[in-house]
Each structure stands twice: as C-alpha cells, then as structure tokens.
Design a protein around this motif. Structure first.
Motif, mmCIF file in Angstrom:
data_model
loop_
_atom_site.group_PDB
_atom_site.id
_atom_site.type_symbol
_atom_site.label_atom_id
_atom_site.label_comp_id
_atom_site.label_asym_id
_atom_site.label_seq_id
_atom_site.Cartn_x
_atom_site.Cartn_y
_atom_site.Cartn_z
ATOM 1 N N TYR A 94 1.027 -1.143 0.072
ATOM 2 C CA TYR A 94 -0.135 -0.090 -0.022
ATOM 3 C C TYR A 94 0.817 1.327 -0.058
ATOM 4 C CZ TYR A 94 -3.708 -3.212 1.071
ATOM 5 O OH TYR A 94 -4.928 -3.683 1.775
ATOM 6 N N GLY A 95 0.474 2.785 -0.999
ATOM 7 C CA GLY A 95 1.484 3.854 -1.081
ATOM 8 C C GLY A 95 0.431 4.327 -0.470
ATOM 9 N N ARG A 96 1.193 5.410 -0.010
ATOM 10 C CA ARG A 96 0.683 7.185 0.936
ATOM 11 C C ARG A 96 -0.455 6.127 1.788
ATOM 12 N NH1 ARG A 96 0.283 7.523 -4.764
ATOM 13 N NH2 ARG A 96 1.386 9.576 -5.914
ATOM 14 N N VAL A 97 0.395 5.632 2.787
ATOM 15 C CA VAL A 97 0.408 5.482 3.810
ATOM 16 C C VAL A 97 -0.336 6.346 5.145
ATOM 17 C CG1 VAL A 97 -0.553 2.987 5.314
ATOM 18 C CG2 VAL A 97 0.465 3.197 3.456
ATOM 19 N N THR A 98 -0.954 7.294 5.283
ATOM 20 C CA THR A 98 -0.945 7.967 6.612
ATOM 21 C C THR A 98 -1.574 7.554 7.517
ATOM 22 O OG1 THR A 98 -3.474 8.395 5.970
ATOM 23 C CG2 THR A 98 -1.912 10.538 5.393
ATOM 24 N N PRO A 99 -1.556 7.844 9.236
ATOM 25 C CA PRO A 99 -2.552 7.040 10.305
ATOM 26 C C PRO A 99 -3.580 6.572 10.206
ATOM 27 C CG PRO A 99 -1.314 9.058 10.783
ATOM 28 C CD PRO A 99 -0.790 9.059 9.641
ATOM 29 N N GLU A 100 -4.177 7.827 9.329
ATOM 30 C CA GLU A 100 -6.074 7.485 8.738
ATOM 31 C C GLU A 100 -6.072 6.057 8.183
ATOM 32 O OE1 GLU A 100 -9.730 9.308 6.956
ATOM 33 O OE2 GLU A 100 -7.508 10.612 8.317
ATOM 34 N N ASN A 101 -5.038 6.294 6.810
ATOM 35 C CA ASN A 101 -5.217 4.195 5.831
ATOM 36 C C ASN A 101 -4.775 3.837 6.845
ATOM 37 O OD1 ASN A 101 -6.229 6.225 3.983
ATOM 38 N ND2 ASN A 101 -4.070 7.028 2.946
ATOM 39 N N ALA A 102 -3.921 3.190 7.362
ATOM 40 C CA ALA A 102 -2.694 3.116 8.233
ATOM 41 C C ALA A 102 -4.402 2.475 8.721
ATOM 42 C CB ALA A 102 -2.151 2.967 9.407
ATOM 43 N N ARG A 103 -4.650 2.411 9.293
ATOM 44 C CA ARG A 103 -5.783 2.076 10.336
ATOM 45 C C ARG A 103 -6.431 1.745 10.069
ATOM 46 N NH1 ARG A 103 -5.097 6.440 14.654
ATOM 47 N NH2 ARG A 103 -5.679 7.714 12.969
ATOM 48 N N ARG A 104 -7.483 1.587 8.401
ATOM 49 C CA ARG A 104 -8.343 1.140 7.654
ATOM 50 C C ARG A 104 -7.912 0.044 6.874
ATOM 51 N NH1 ARG A 104 -8.574 4.675 2.454
ATOM 52 N NH2 ARG A 104 -10.027 3.039 1.386
ATOM 53 N N ILE A 105 -6.639 0.129 7.008
ATOM 54 C CA ILE A 105 -5.462 -1.299 5.815
ATOM 55 C C ILE A 105 -5.910 -2.386 7.868
ATOM 56 C CG2 ILE A 105 -3.012 -2.103 5.575
ATOM 57 C CD1 ILE A 105 -2.673 0.133 4.510
ATOM 58 N N VAL A 106 -5.796 -2.006 8.459
ATOM 59 C CA VAL A 106 -5.777 -2.713 9.863
ATOM 60 C C VAL A 106 -7.518 -3.022 9.821
ATOM 61 C CG1 VAL A 106 -5.231 -3.414 12.218
ATOM 62 C CG2 VAL A 106 -3.644 -2.063 10.791
ATOM 63 N N LYS A 107 -8.322 -2.455 10.187
ATOM 64 C CA LYS A 107 -9.924 -2.869 10.708
ATOM 65 C C LYS A 107 -10.023 -3.879 9.242
ATOM 66 C CE LYS A 107 -13.788 -1.194 11.582
ATOM 67 N NZ LYS A 107 -14.559 -1.403 10.419
ATOM 68 N N MET A 108 -9.513 -3.099 7.313
ATOM 69 C CA MET A 108 -10.345 -3.662 6.566
ATOM 70 C C MET A 108 -9.232 -5.029 6.072
ATOM 71 S SD MET A 108 -11.698 -1.151 3.720
ATOM 72 C CE MET A 108 -12.061 -2.131 2.539
ATOM 73 N N HIS A 109 -8.419 -5.102 5.568
ATOM 74 C CA HIS A 109 -8.010 -5.620 5.261
ATOM 75 C C HIS A 109 -6.669 -7.350 6.318
ATOM 76 C CE1 HIS A 109 -4.546 -7.273 2.182
ATOM 77 N NE2 HIS A 109 -4.647 -8.484 2.954
ATOM 78 N N ILE A 110 -6.665 -6.677 7.514
ATOM 79 C CA ILE A 110 -6.654 -7.382 8.608
ATOM 80 C C ILE A 110 -7.547 -7.803 9.345
ATOM 81 C CG2 ILE A 110 -4.893 -8.140 10.780
ATOM 82 C CD1 ILE A 110 -3.192 -6.769 8.413
ATOM 83 N N LEU A 111 -8.405 -7.186 9.764
ATOM 84 C CA LEU A 111 -9.885 -7.910 10.017
ATOM 85 C C LEU A 111 -10.321 -8.352 9.155
ATOM 86 C CD1 LEU A 111 -8.793 -6.580 12.964
ATOM 87 C CD2 LEU A 111 -10.292 -5.737 13.535
ATOM 88 N N GLU A 112 -10.819 -7.556 8.651
ATOM 89 C CA GLU A 112 -12.042 -8.261 7.951
ATOM 90 C C GLU A 112 -11.668 -9.062 7.032
ATOM 91 O OE1 GLU A 112 -14.119 -4.478 6.964
ATOM 92 O OE2 GLU A 112 -14.685 -4.456 8.758
ATOM 93 N N GLY A 113 -10.060 -8.372 6.187
ATOM 94 C CA GLY A 113 -9.332 -10.043 5.014
ATOM 95 C C GLY A 113 -10.278 -9.104 3.749
ATOM 96 N N ARG A 114 -10.122 -7.625 3.620
ATOM 97 C CA ARG A 114 -10.737 -7.132 2.605
ATOM 98 C C ARG A 114 -9.219 -6.260 1.300
ATOM 99 N NH1 ARG A 114 -15.107 -4.040 2.510
ATOM 100 N NH2 ARG A 114 -14.972 -3.479 4.591
ATOM 101 N N VAL A 115 -9.022 -6.538 0.930
ATOM 102 C CA VAL A 115 -7.587 -6.072 -0.073
ATOM 103 C C VAL A 115 -8.597 -4.306 -0.161
ATOM 104 C CG1 VAL A 115 -6.168 -5.200 -1.759
ATOM 105 C CG2 VAL A 115 -6.750 -7.729 -0.492
ATOM 106 N N VAL A 116 -7.649 -3.269 0.491
ATOM 107 C CA VAL A 116 -8.101 -1.948 0.604
ATOM 108 C C VAL A 116 -7.899 -1.671 -1.012
ATOM 109 C CG1 VAL A 116 -7.999 0.321 1.620
ATOM 110 C CG2 VAL A 116 -7.520 -1.337 2.564
ATOM 111 N N GLU A 117 -8.798 -1.546 -1.862
ATOM 112 C CA GLU A 117 -8.093 -1.538 -2.935
ATOM 113 C C GLU A 117 -7.468 0.034 -3.757
ATOM 114 O OE1 GLU A 117 -8.073 -3.849 -5.378
ATOM 115 O OE2 GLU A 117 -9.191 -5.491 -4.256
#
Ligand code: FES
Length: 126
Positions: A94-117
């Motif tokens: 993932y690119g341009r991972v601001t802290p806010e985007n980082a939290r999105r990645i953890v929630k969607m990708h790690i928790l829900e198993g969905r890639v943040v397209e």
C-alpha cells in the motif's frame, strides 16, 4: 487434567491454549506487516504510520500479526509504504499510508480480510 466441570473452566483452558500457541513466535503468526523506513519513508511520516498500525492492532486485540520495519522499498513517490502479508494470500503493498489510512488497512485487510483496493501500489512478489 481432571474432568471439566463448567463452561467457564472450558473457556479458561481454551484461553490458556491460545496463549501458548501465540508464544510460539513468528511461526505461529498468520501474517506480517512491514513498514518501509527508508529516508523518504521517514520524511513522509512512516514513524507515525508505524505507530498507528501498532496502536490499531492492539486496539483490536490482534496478536497473530507481527509488525516489522524495512529499509527503502524504492517507492519514494508513494511513501509511506506498507506491505501486508497474510498466510495463503499474495503480498500487497500500500502507498501513501497516513496514520488514518493505516487504521483503515488494519480494520479492512487484517480484521475483515478485504484488500483496500484504492491504496494498492503493488500485488504479489516484487
Ligand atoms: S524511500 Fe528509499 S529512496 Fe525513497
């Protein structure tokens, strides 16, 4: 071990076993998050990104995914960059991972198993 007398006792045993499994370290983990900490990455805020990832993982009680730092991934223009590797899935950068985007990645990708397209820079091995 004696006879299990209650559901509560059973839950305690389960918790204990899970803890022991987690203690196996790296091999017991189902994934790894790598934050690129090259000069450009740090200048672009990679430290804050790393902090946000660690905080989000602990907030959601995720202990089976490790967080590591790497050198530069050679993707200066889209720093901070973060790679997510989960068991049985292709790695995603993932690119341009601001802290806010980082939290999105953890929630969607790690928790829900969905890639943040909308944030994917690279798929598969480099
Ligand atoms: S992050 Fe390494 S050259 Fe830009």
């Amino acid at each position: 071990m004696g006879k299990v007398k209650s559901l509560e006792e059973l839950m305690k045993i389960k918790e204990q076993v899970l803890k022991e499994l987690q203690l196996r370290g790296e091999t017991g983990k189902r994934g790894k998050i790598t934050v690129a900490m090259g000069t450009c990455g740090i200048a672009a805020g990679a430290k804050e990104t790393l902090k946000a990832i660690v905080e989000a993982l602990s907030e959601y009680n995720v202990s089976d995914v490790s967080v590591v730092q790497s050198g530069c991934m050679g993707l200066c223009e889209v720093e901070p960059t973060v790679e997510v590797r989960l068991e049985g899935q292709e790695p995603i950068v993932y690119g341009r991972v601001t802290p806010e985007n980082a939290r999105r990645i953890v929630k969607m990708h790690i928790l829900e198993g969905r890639v943040v397209e909308d944030m994917v820079i690279r798929r598969g091995e480099a």
